[in-house]
Design an enzyme around this catalytic site. Structure first.
Site, short mmCIF file in Angstrom:
data_model
loop_
_atom_site.label_atom_id
_atom_site.label_comp_id
_atom_site.label_asym_id
_atom_site.label_seq_id
_atom_site.Cartn_x
_atom_site.Cartn_y
_atom_site.Cartn_z
N GLY A 1 0.81 -1.21 0.00
CA GLY A 1 0.00 0.00 0.00
C GLY A 1 0.84 1.26 0.00
N CYS A 2 0.18 2.37 0.28
CA CYS A 2 0.77 3.69 0.06
C CYS A 2 1.92 4.05 1.00
CB CYS A 2 -0.32 4.76 0.15
SG CYS A 2 -1.51 4.69 -1.21
#
EC number: 2.3.1.74
Length: 401
Positions: free
Chosen positions: A167-168
Site C-alpha cells: 500500500g501507500c
C-alpha cells in the site's frame, strides 16, 4: 578438530559497512497514456456507462476539482476498457483480466524506471547485489522481482525480495529495508523498484461506496527506482541523500481506516473520512521520536517528502505542525503532475526535490536544508518515518540551518 582462525565477531565486523546507507541514483517512469483531471469525470462516467447517474457525477466532479491533481498517467486506455466491460462495473468478476495486465506491465514499467536509475548510477549492472521490488498491483509467482531480474539481465545470484500488497506507505518501507541491507552487507548495492498500475483498482462508480470513488479520483500509474549503497566510491558514485534512521508504526485507534481487499472483482479500496485527522493527530509524535535525538524541534528547518495521499492529508499536516507552504512544494508538485501513485510517490518526490534544488542553485539536494523527513502513510493506518540527510550540491556551500 582444528580451532577456527577467525571469530564470529570478526566475521560480523567484516560483513558490515562503515557508513550510512545512501541513495546513489533515482529513476522514474510512467505509461504513455496521460489523463487530464479536468476531462476525467466525463470520460470516467462515459466509459463505465454511468452517465445516467447525474448527481453522482457531480459529486465525482467535485472530488476531482478538489484533488489538486492536474494530470495522471494510466496504462488502461479507453480501447482496453471497452473490450473488458466487467472492469468498468462496480462489482463484476474481472480479476483474470486485471491480472493479465499487471503481471506483464508492472515489471515492464519497473524496468523503465530501473534503467534510468542504473544509467545515472553509471556502474555495471553486475555490481547490483540485491533487488527489492514493491507493488500493490497484483500477485504472481515467480514474482515481478524475478521478471525484472530477467528483463534487466541481473546476475542470477542477486538477492531478491518481493513485496506485494503493502500500500501507500511502502515507499518508506523499501527504503527502510534497503538501508538495513546496505549497512549489513559490505559493498552491497541495492536496486529498489516501486511499480504501481491502477488496473487492479479501476472500477465504475457506486452511490453506496463513495470512498471507492475517492480512489478513482486520486490514483495514477508510475514506477520509481533508486540505487542504495553504503560507503560510496565518490570517484564514480554520486551520493544524493543519506538514510539516517527508519521506523514503522501503527497509529492508535486507526484499524479499518484504509483497507484494500483482493477479490474476484479486483482490489477493492475502502477509506474512512477521518484518515487526514488520524495522520495529523499523530504526526508530531512521529516527528519528535525521529528528530529529538538530533536536537531538531523546528520542522520548518527540515525538508519534507510526504506521501501525498490526498490534499486534505497535506493540508491538515501543514496546519498541525505549522509548516510554511514551501515545505510541501515538491510533494504537491508530484501530486499535481502524477496523482497518487501509491508506493512510488515518495521516490518521485525525492527525484523532483534533488532536481529542483540543483536548478534553483540551492546548497544541498534537500532544498538547501541539511536534514529532512520522508513519510509514508497507508493501510493500517501504518506510518513509515525515514530521517534523511542531504548532500551539498556545490562544495563549500553553506547549508541552511
Amino acid at each position: 578438530m582444528a580451532g577456527a582462525t577467525v571469530t564470529v565477531e570478526e566475521v560480523r565486523k567484516a560483513q558490515r559497512a562503515t557508513g550510512p546507507a545512501t541513495v546513489l541514483a533515482i529513476g522514474t517512469a510512467t505509461p504513455a497514456n496521460c489523463v487530464h483531471q479536468a476531462d476525467y469525470p466525463d470520460y470516467y462516467f462515459r466509459i463505465t456507462k454511468s452517465e445516467h447517474m447525474t448527481e453522482l457525477k457531480e459529486k465525482f466532479k467535485r472530488m476531482c476539482d478538489k484533488s489538486q491533481i492536474r494530470k495522471r498517467y494510466m496504462h488502461l486506455t479507453e480501447e482496453y476498457l471497452a473490450e473488458n466491460p466487467n472492469m468498468c462495473a462496480y462489482m463484476a468478476p474481472s480479476l483474470d483480466a486485471r491480472q493479465d495486465i499487471v503481471v506483464v506491465e508492472v515489471p515492464k514499467l519497473g524496468k523503465a524506471a530501473a534503467q534510468k536509475a542504473i544509467k545515472e548510477w553509471g556502474q555495471p549492472k553486475s555490481k547490483i547485489t540485491h533487488l527489492v521490488f514493491c507493488t500493490t498491483s497484483g500477485v504472481d509467482m515467480p514474482g515481478a522481482d524475478y521478471q525484472l531480474t530477467k528483463m534487466l539481465g541481473l546476475r542470477p545470484s542477486v538477492n531478491r525480495l518481493m513485496m506485494y500488497q503493502q500500500g501507500c506507505f511502502a515507499g518508506g518501507t523499501v527504503l527502510r529495508v534497503a538501508k538495513d541491507l546496505a549497512e549489513n552487507n559490505r559493498g552491497a548495492r541495492v536496486l529498489v523498484v516501486c511499480s504501481e498500475i491502477t488496473a487492479v483498482t479501476f472500477r465504475g462508480p457506486s452511490e453506496s461506496h463513495l470512498d471507492s470513488m475517492v480512489g478513482q479520483a486520486l490514483f495514477g500509474d508510475g514506477a520509481a527506482a533508486v540505487i542504495v549503497g553504503a560507503d560510496p566510491d565518490e570517484r564514480v558514485e554520486r551520493p544524493l541523500f543519506q538514510l539516517v534512521s527508519a521506523s514503522q508504526t501503527i497509529l492508535p485507534d486507526s484499524e479499518g481506516a484504509i483497507d484494500g481487499h483482493l477479490r474476484e472483482v479486483g482490489l477493492t479500496f475502502h477509506l474512512l473520512k477521518d484518515v487526514p485527522g488520524l495522520i495529523s493527530k499523530n504526526i508530531e509524535r512521529s516527528l519528535e521520536e525521529a528528530f529529538k535525538p538530533l536536537g531538531i524541534t523546528d520542522y520548518n528547518s527540515i525538508f519534507w517528502v510526504a506521501h501525498p495521499g490526498g490534499p486534505a492529508i497535506l493540508d491538515q499536516v501543514e496546519a498541525k505542525v505549522g509548516l510554511e507552504k514551501e515545505r510541501m512544494r515538491a510533494t504537491r508538485h508530484v501530486l499535481s503532475e502524477y496523482g497518487n501513485m501509491s508506493s512510488a510517490c515518495v521516490l518521485f518526490i525525492l527525484d523532483e526535490m534533488r532536481k529542483r534544488s540543483a536548478e534553483d542553485g540551492r546548497a544541498t539536494t534537500g532544498e538547501g536544508f541539511e536534514w529532512g523527513v520522508l513519510f509514508g502513510f497507508g493501510p493500517g493506518l501504518t506510518v513509515e518515518t525515514v530521517v534523511l540527510h542531504s548532500v551539498p550540491i556545490t562544495t563549500g556551500a553553506a547549508i541552511t540551518a
